[in-house]
Design an enzyme around this catalytic site. Structure first.
Site, PDB file in Angstrom:
ATOM      1  N   TYR A   1      -1.898  -0.515  10.971  1.00  0.00           N
ATOM      2  CA  TYR A   1      -2.032  -1.181   9.665  1.00  0.00           C
ATOM      3  C   TYR A   1      -0.824  -0.869   8.782  1.00  0.00           C
ATOM      4  CZ  TYR A   1      -3.322  -1.652   4.732  1.00  0.00           C
ATOM      5  OH  TYR A   1      -3.304  -1.937   3.381  1.00  0.00           O
TER       6      TYR A   1
ATOM      7  N   LYS B   1       2.196  -3.294   7.304  1.00  0.00           N
ATOM      8  CA  LYS B   1       2.477  -3.464   5.873  1.00  0.00           C
ATOM      9  C   LYS B   1       3.922  -3.053   5.574  1.00  0.00           C
ATOM     10  CE  LYS B   1       0.042  -4.587   2.950  1.00  0.00           C
ATOM     11  NZ  LYS B   1      -0.332  -5.939   2.421  1.00  0.00           N
TER      12      LYS B   1
ATOM     13  N   THR C   1       0.815  -1.205   0.000  1.00  0.00           N
ATOM     14  CA  THR C   1       0.000   0.000   0.000  1.00  0.00           C
ATOM     15  C   THR C   1       0.854   1.263   0.000  1.00  0.00           C
ATOM     16  OG1 THR C   1      -1.513   1.271   1.398  1.00  0.00           O
ATOM     17  CG2 THR C   1      -0.112  -0.277   2.533  1.00  0.00           C
ATOM     18  N   ASP C   2       0.265   2.355  -0.466  1.00  0.00           N
ATOM     19  CA  ASP C   2       0.976   3.641  -0.401  1.00  0.00           C
ATOM     20  C   ASP C   2       1.042   4.184   1.030  1.00  0.00           C
ATOM     21  OD1 ASP C   2      -1.695   4.379  -0.079  1.00  0.00           O
ATOM     22  OD2 ASP C   2      -1.700   5.882  -1.684  1.00  0.00           O
ATOM     23  N   GLU C   3       0.241   3.578   1.947  1.00  0.00           N
ATOM     24  CA  GLU C   3       0.210   4.109   3.323  1.00  0.00           C
ATOM     25  C   GLU C   3       1.545   3.930   4.041  1.00  0.00           C
ATOM     26  OE1 GLU C   3      -3.178   3.353   5.723  1.00  0.00           O
ATOM     27  OE2 GLU C   3      -4.567   3.538   4.048  1.00  0.00           O
TER      28      GLU C   3
HETATM   29  P1  NAD Z   1      -9.669  -7.367   2.061  1.00  0.00           P
HETATM   30  O1  NAD Z   1      -9.690  -7.095   3.527  1.00  0.00           O
HETATM   31  O2  NAD Z   1     -10.874  -7.097   1.249  1.00  0.00           O
HETATM   32  O3  NAD Z   1      -9.300  -8.906   1.816  1.00  0.00           O
HETATM   33  C1  NAD Z   1      -8.306  -9.558   2.539  1.00  0.00           C
HETATM   34  C2  NAD Z   1      -8.456 -11.053   2.280  1.00  0.00           C
HETATM   35  O4  NAD Z   1      -7.420 -11.740   3.010  1.00  0.00           O
HETATM   36  C3  NAD Z   1      -9.791 -11.634   2.769  1.00  0.00           C
HETATM   37  O5  NAD Z   1     -10.331 -12.499   1.804  1.00  0.00           O
HETATM   38  C4  NAD Z   1      -9.410 -12.410   4.032  1.00  0.00           C
HETATM   39  O6  NAD Z   1     -10.261 -13.513   4.296  1.00  0.00           O
HETATM   40  C5  NAD Z   1      -7.988 -12.841   3.706  1.00  0.00           C
HETATM   41  N1  NAD Z   1      -7.192 -13.078   4.912  1.00  0.00           N
HETATM   42  C6  NAD Z   1      -7.080 -12.259   6.002  1.00  0.00           C
HETATM   43  N2  NAD Z   1      -6.297 -12.825   6.927  1.00  0.00           N
HETATM   44  C7  NAD Z   1      -5.889 -14.019   6.409  1.00  0.00           C
HETATM   45  C8  NAD Z   1      -5.044 -15.051   6.880  1.00  0.00           C
HETATM   46  N3  NAD Z   1      -4.474 -14.989   8.103  1.00  0.00           N
HETATM   47  N4  NAD Z   1      -4.811 -16.133   6.093  1.00  0.00           N
HETATM   48  C9  NAD Z   1      -5.397 -16.219   4.864  1.00  0.00           C
HETATM   49  N5  NAD Z   1      -6.223 -15.265   4.367  1.00  0.00           N
HETATM   50  C10 NAD Z   1      -6.458 -14.184   5.129  1.00  0.00           C
HETATM   51  O7  NAD Z   1      -8.399  -6.589   1.514  1.00  0.00           O
HETATM   52  P2  NAD Z   1      -8.189  -5.829   0.124  1.00  0.00           P
HETATM   53  O8  NAD Z   1      -8.690  -4.452   0.259  1.00  0.00           O
HETATM   54  O9  NAD Z   1      -8.639  -6.688  -0.972  1.00  0.00           O
HETATM   55  O10 NAD Z   1      -6.603  -5.740   0.109  1.00  0.00           O
HETATM   56  C11 NAD Z   1      -5.816  -6.798  -0.425  1.00  0.00           C
HETATM   57  C12 NAD Z   1      -4.351  -6.449  -0.309  1.00  0.00           C
HETATM   58  O11 NAD Z   1      -4.087  -5.248  -1.021  1.00  0.00           O
HETATM   59  C13 NAD Z   1      -3.883  -6.195   1.128  1.00  0.00           C
HETATM   60  O12 NAD Z   1      -2.603  -6.732   1.261  1.00  0.00           O
HETATM   61  C14 NAD Z   1      -3.863  -4.692   1.254  1.00  0.00           C
HETATM   62  O13 NAD Z   1      -2.894  -4.278   2.183  1.00  0.00           O
HETATM   63  C15 NAD Z   1      -3.476  -4.286  -0.155  1.00  0.00           C
HETATM   64  N6  NAD Z   1      -3.955  -2.962  -0.608  1.00  0.00           N
HETATM   65  C16 NAD Z   1      -5.274  -2.630  -0.488  1.00  0.00           C
HETATM   66  C17 NAD Z   1      -5.700  -1.393  -0.985  1.00  0.00           C
HETATM   67  C18 NAD Z   1      -7.147  -0.984  -0.914  1.00  0.00           C
HETATM   68  O14 NAD Z   1      -7.461   0.171  -1.233  1.00  0.00           O
HETATM   69  N7  NAD Z   1      -8.064  -1.845  -0.516  1.00  0.00           N
HETATM   70  C19 NAD Z   1      -4.783  -0.526  -1.587  1.00  0.00           C
HETATM   71  C20 NAD Z   1      -3.444  -0.903  -1.668  1.00  0.00           C
HETATM   72  C21 NAD Z   1      -3.041  -2.142  -1.183  1.00  0.00           C
HETATM   73  O1  DAU Z   2      -4.115   3.963   0.434  1.00  0.00           O
HETATM   74  C1  DAU Z   2      -4.339   2.581   0.335  1.00  0.00           C
HETATM   75  C2  DAU Z   2      -5.175   2.117   1.500  1.00  0.00           C
HETATM   76  O2  DAU Z   2      -6.488   2.632   1.299  1.00  0.00           O
HETATM   77  C3  DAU Z   2      -5.201   0.606   1.683  1.00  0.00           C
HETATM   78  O3  DAU Z   2      -3.909   0.146   1.974  1.00  0.00           O
HETATM   79  C4  DAU Z   2      -6.164   0.206   2.802  1.00  0.00           C
HETATM   80  O4  DAU Z   2      -6.250  -1.194   2.884  1.00  0.00           O
HETATM   81  C5  DAU Z   2      -7.515   0.797   2.501  1.00  0.00           C
HETATM   82  O5  DAU Z   2      -8.413   0.508   3.565  1.00  0.00           O
HETATM   83  C6  DAU Z   2      -7.433   2.313   2.289  1.00  0.00           C
HETATM   84  O6  DAU Z   2      -7.125   2.993   3.523  1.00  0.00           O
HETATM   85  P1  DAU Z   2      -7.849   4.366   3.935  1.00  0.00           P
HETATM   86  O7  DAU Z   2      -7.748   4.509   5.400  1.00  0.00           O
HETATM   87  O8  DAU Z   2      -7.402   5.495   3.091  1.00  0.00           O
HETATM   88  O9  DAU Z   2      -9.357   3.988   3.468  1.00  0.00           O
HETATM   89  P2  DAU Z   2     -10.779   4.195   4.157  1.00  0.00           P
HETATM   90  O10 DAU Z   2     -11.796   3.834   3.141  1.00  0.00           O
HETATM   91  O11 DAU Z   2     -10.855   3.559   5.497  1.00  0.00           O
HETATM   92  O12 DAU Z   2     -10.816   5.772   4.378  1.00  0.00           O
HETATM   93  C7  DAU Z   2     -10.696   6.673   3.281  1.00  0.00           C
HETATM   94  C8  DAU Z   2     -10.756   8.073   3.839  1.00  0.00           C
HETATM   95  O13 DAU Z   2     -12.085   8.303   4.330  1.00  0.00           O
HETATM   96  C9  DAU Z   2      -9.840   8.312   5.018  1.00  0.00           C
HETATM   97  O14 DAU Z   2      -9.367   9.657   4.975  1.00  0.00           O
HETATM   98  C10 DAU Z   2     -10.734   8.145   6.238  1.00  0.00           C
HETATM   99  C11 DAU Z   2     -12.076   8.627   5.727  1.00  0.00           C
HETATM  100  N1  DAU Z   2     -13.261   7.973   6.352  1.00  0.00           N
HETATM  101  C12 DAU Z   2     -13.308   6.618   6.358  1.00  0.00           C
HETATM  102  C13 DAU Z   2     -14.370   5.961   6.939  1.00  0.00           C
HETATM  103  C14 DAU Z   2     -14.409   4.445   6.963  1.00  0.00           C
HETATM  104  C15 DAU Z   2     -14.288   8.729   6.882  1.00  0.00           C
HETATM  105  O15 DAU Z   2     -14.245   9.983   6.841  1.00  0.00           O
HETATM  106  N2  DAU Z   2     -15.349   8.090   7.454  1.00  0.00           N
HETATM  107  C16 DAU Z   2     -15.423   6.725   7.533  1.00  0.00           C
HETATM  108  O16 DAU Z   2     -16.412   6.203   8.088  1.00  0.00           O
END
Ligand code: NAD
Ligand code: DAU
Length: 349
Positions: free
Chosen positions: A156, A160, A131-133
């Site tokens: 988180y 990562k 992630t970019d975080e």
């Molecule tokens: P998600 O939470 O939707 O899915 C995570 C999956 O991993 C689920 O299916 C869960 O059952 C599985 N999992 C969790 N713990 C596990 C374990 N111990 N063993 C096996 N499986 C397990 O997550 P996502 O949003 O699809 O993100 C996927 C990946 O991409 C993550 O590594 C996250 O850090 C990264 N990522 C997400 C975003 C985003 O915006 N969602 C952006 C950048 C990177």
């Molecule tokens: O940048 C990549 C990341 O983006 C991934 O690595 C993470 O897995 C993914 O969850 C996401 O993280 P964020 O914290 O940016 O996403 P989230 O959707 O939780 O929040 C987006 C923005 O919205 C953040 O500034 C917090 C705000 N927010 C979020 C929630 C859930 C609110 O204002 N209210 C809310 O209820």
């Protein structure tokens, strides 16, 4: 036939990656390993579950002996590692779950891959999705590049960042063939409604308050999930070993502007008078350690691998909103059970 292990394939991004690989590569056997936590949902893959080149394995990446045996049994040629605890707010409540899955789980996979590939690393690849975080928070100016120093602020992002460091270290120490990508915020179908966009779509549909953290002036860079899956395919096949690539949408939005846009799209779709959904906007207590701004410089993957987003934000949001409106059963199923407890704890004080 190549054997590819995809971890976390029942989750949001993972399910789009599994679908793309199963459809595109009939010469690969795709193994989807997922523990099916609250975020994992096999309904996400109902359309491909019977494909001949697809196998689902329920299992936990933190279970060392299970992972060792799995690699010995299947002799994987490649790993695309997405399994993780992924929600920042949950990491603030329970950091250890993030250490276990994101750090220990990743190291288990690295150990199994390095042992399996030690004698013949040729053509093998461990792809770590990150992630970019990990880069921390930007001020009003600037972009994250691949050389931006790590500076994670939440449990988180710290977990990562730690997993990223282990992947790099295994590359240096054991010459493990790896690639790593750091991506910005994804959105799209199958996104679990704890994250901003699907949570707000669901709350607009059900007429619940839209909880905007702090003043709403936080900025994220949004990318359509299918474009992330396309980038993952490209990096897995054409990325250079031991390289990192940033992936982003060239698409920055302040949360409050995004929420206003979503409200007006939903007013249209639901036949509500303009401004009706925006009445649900409620400013709530800020997220602790809330990163002000993320923005990705995705020029390296663009210049070296030719990737760029294929849909505009307008097109991606249209597909996303339509998907949620057309899949009320999916929404209902994921918001019953554990979700209600989480929601109460997080939003109903
Ligand atoms: P998600 O939470 O939707 O899915 C995570 C999956 O991993 C689920 O299916 C869960 O059952 C599985 N999992 C969790 N713990 C596990 C374990 N111990 N063993 C096996 N499986 C397990 O997550 P996502 O949003 O699809 O993100 C996927 C990946 O991409 C993550 O590594 C996250 O850090 C990264 N990522 C997400 C975003 C985003 O915006 N969602 C952006 C950048 C990177
Ligand atoms: O940048 C990549 C990341 O983006 C991934 O690595 C993470 O897995 C993914 O969850 C996401 O993280 P964020 O914290 O940016 O996403 P989230 O959707 O939780 O929040 C987006 C923005 O919205 C953040 O500034 C917090 C705000 N927010 C979020 C929630 C859930 C609110 O204002 N209210 C809310 O209820």
């Amino acid at each position: 036939m190549k054997k590819i292990l995809i971890t976390g394939g029942a989750g949001f991004i993972g399910s789009h990656v599994v679908r793309l690989f199963v459809a595109k590569y009939s010469e690969y056997q795709i193994y989807n390993l997922d523990a099916l936590t609250y975020a994992g949902n096999l309904e996400n893959l109902a359309d491909i579950e019977k494909a001949a080149n697809y196998t689902f394995i329920k299992g936990d990446i933190t279970d060392e002996s299970f992972i060792t045996n799995l690699f010995e049994k299947h002799q994987f040629d490649g790993v695309i590692h997405l399994a993780a605890e992924s929600h920042v707010d949950r990491s603030i409540e329970d950091p250890m779950a993030f250490v276990k899955t994101n750090v220990i789980g990743t190291v288990n996979l690295l150990n199994a891959a390095r042992k399996l590939w030690a004698k013949n690393p040729e053509g093998k690849r461990f792809y770590h999705i990150s992630t970019d975080e990990v880069y921390g928070s930007l001020g009003a100016e600037g972009l994250f590049t691949e050389t931006t120093p790590y500076d994670p602020n939440s449990p988180y992002s710290a977990s990562k960042a730690s997993s990223d460091h282990f992947v790099r270290a295994y590359g240096e120490t054991y010459d493990l063939p790896y690639v790593l990508t750091n991506c910005s915020n994804n959105y799209g179908p199958n996104h679990f409604p704890e994250k901003l966009i699907p949570l707000f779509i669901n709350n607009i549909i059900t007429n619940k308050p839209l909880p905007v953290y702090g003043d709403g002036n936080y900025t994220r860079d949004w990318l359509f999930v299918v474009d992330h899956a396309i980038a993952i395919d490209l990096v897995f096949h054409e990325g250079i070993n031991h390289e990192t690539y940033n992936i982003g949408g060239f698409n920055e939005w302040k949360n409050i502007d995004l929420v206003q846009l979503l409200c007006s799209i939903m007013d249209n779709k639901l036949g509500r008078v303009a401004g009706k959904s925006a009445e649900l906007i409620t400013y709530v207590k800020d997220r602790p350690g809330h990163d002000l701004r993320y923005a990705i410089d995705a020029n390296k993957i663009n210049a070296e691998l030719g990737w760029k987003p294929s849909v505009t934000f307008e097109q991606g949001l249209e597909i996303t909103v339509n998907w949620y409106l057309n899949n009320p059963d999916w929404l209902h199923n994921v918001t019953s059970g554990e979700y209600a407890d989480y929601y109460k704890k997080q939003y109903v004080k």
